[in-house]
Design a protein around this motif. Sequence first.
Motif, PDB file in Angstrom:
ATOM      1  N   THR A 137      -0.829  16.014  62.862  1.00  0.00           N
ATOM      2  CA  THR A 137      -0.500  15.059  61.771  1.00  0.00           C
ATOM      3  C   THR A 137      -1.115  15.852  60.461  1.00  0.00           C
ATOM      4  OG1 THR A 137      -2.654  14.184  61.898  1.00  0.00           O
ATOM      5  CG2 THR A 137      -1.084  13.250  63.237  1.00  0.00           C
ATOM      6  N   ILE A 138      -0.732  15.301  59.442  1.00  0.00           N
ATOM      7  CA  ILE A 138      -1.060  16.028  57.955  1.00  0.00           C
ATOM      8  C   ILE A 138      -2.459  15.590  57.715  1.00  0.00           C
ATOM      9  CG2 ILE A 138      -0.406  15.873  55.494  1.00  0.00           C
ATOM     10  CD1 ILE A 138       1.752  17.013  57.290  1.00  0.00           C
ATOM     11  N   ASP A 139      -2.785  14.443  58.295  1.00  0.00           N
ATOM     12  CA  ASP A 139      -4.429  14.198  58.114  1.00  0.00           C
ATOM     13  C   ASP A 139      -5.305  14.982  58.917  1.00  0.00           C
ATOM     14  OD1 ASP A 139      -6.400  12.445  56.975  1.00  0.00           O
ATOM     15  OD2 ASP A 139      -6.701  11.640  58.867  1.00  0.00           O
ATOM     16  N   ALA A 142      -5.187  18.467  57.126  1.00  0.00           N
ATOM     17  CA  ALA A 142      -6.092  18.229  55.790  1.00  0.00           C
ATOM     18  C   ALA A 142      -7.624  18.471  56.212  1.00  0.00           C
ATOM     19  CB  ALA A 142      -5.936  16.976  55.120  1.00  0.00           C
ATOM     20  N   LYS A 143      -7.934  17.499  57.410  1.00  0.00           N
ATOM     21  CA  LYS A 143      -9.497  17.764  57.730  1.00  0.00           C
ATOM     22  C   LYS A 143      -9.863  19.268  58.256  1.00  0.00           C
ATOM     23  CE  LYS A 143     -10.237  12.801  58.382  1.00  0.00           C
ATOM     24  NZ  LYS A 143      -9.838  12.602  56.922  1.00  0.00           N
ATOM     25  N   SER A 149      -9.208  14.865  51.362  1.00  0.00           N
ATOM     26  CA  SER A 149      -8.319  13.678  51.127  1.00  0.00           C
ATOM     27  C   SER A 149      -7.187  14.319  51.710  1.00  0.00           C
ATOM     28  CB  SER A 149      -8.360  13.377  49.662  1.00  0.00           C
ATOM     29  OG  SER A 149      -7.196  12.903  49.267  1.00  0.00           O
ATOM     30  N   GLN A 150      -6.380  13.642  52.248  1.00  0.00           N
ATOM     31  CA  GLN A 150      -5.045  13.961  52.718  1.00  0.00           C
ATOM     32  C   GLN A 150      -4.099  14.179  51.258  1.00  0.00           C
ATOM     33  OE1 GLN A 150      -3.154  11.457  55.497  1.00  0.00           O
ATOM     34  NE2 GLN A 150      -1.052  12.006  55.043  1.00  0.00           N
ATOM     35  N   PHE A 153      -4.614  17.459  49.611  1.00  0.00           N
ATOM     36  CA  PHE A 153      -4.274  18.379  50.507  1.00  0.00           C
ATOM     37  C   PHE A 153      -2.678  18.505  50.425  1.00  0.00           C
ATOM     38  CE2 PHE A 153      -1.933  19.549  54.672  1.00  0.00           C
ATOM     39  CZ  PHE A 153      -2.385  20.829  54.515  1.00  0.00           C
TER      40      PHE A 153
END
Length: 176
Positions: A137-139, A142-143, A149-150, A153
């Motif tokens: 996932t995008i989240d 990002a992490k 923060s998504q 990112f």
Amino acid sequence: MFQILTEKLELVLLIGTTILIPILAILMTYRYKHKPVPHREIPRGSQIDAILLAEANEKRFEADHAVFQLIDNAVTSGQLFLQPGFGRSQLMRIGGVDKNRLCSIIRRFAGTNVSGYINHKRMTYAVKLMEQNPHYTIDALAKACGMRSQATFIRIFRNRYDMSPTEYKHTYLHVG
């Protein structure tokens, strides 16, 4: 009487010229051998300063390049850019330089500011991560890239690649 004066004058001129001509020849030879260098060939103060400045700049360039290589190797090999709080203070410690010199070094050798340098590393990693794990996932991306923060990112990714991470996945990885 006039003839005696003429003979004395001729004798004085003869002696004078026999002495004077060798002395003039010696003086002319000395002057020719010790001719001063024309003024334009002698570096002036500003020219000397420019030469010294160029030498100092070259040494500074070499030293700065060595610091950049040290920083870049540490950041890349240790993947330090993946730490969420990673930033200028950590780079300063790695390079052993103050913030002004660090900013100057990063700008000169990376062509951007400190944040841009770190974000470039993160976005390059994000693309590799997407290729290896296209269903993240995008989240999660990002992490994994050290972004807290998504939204940040996505904004940085879009600025770098002119598309969102989702668009990138669809366009290049044929996911979705």
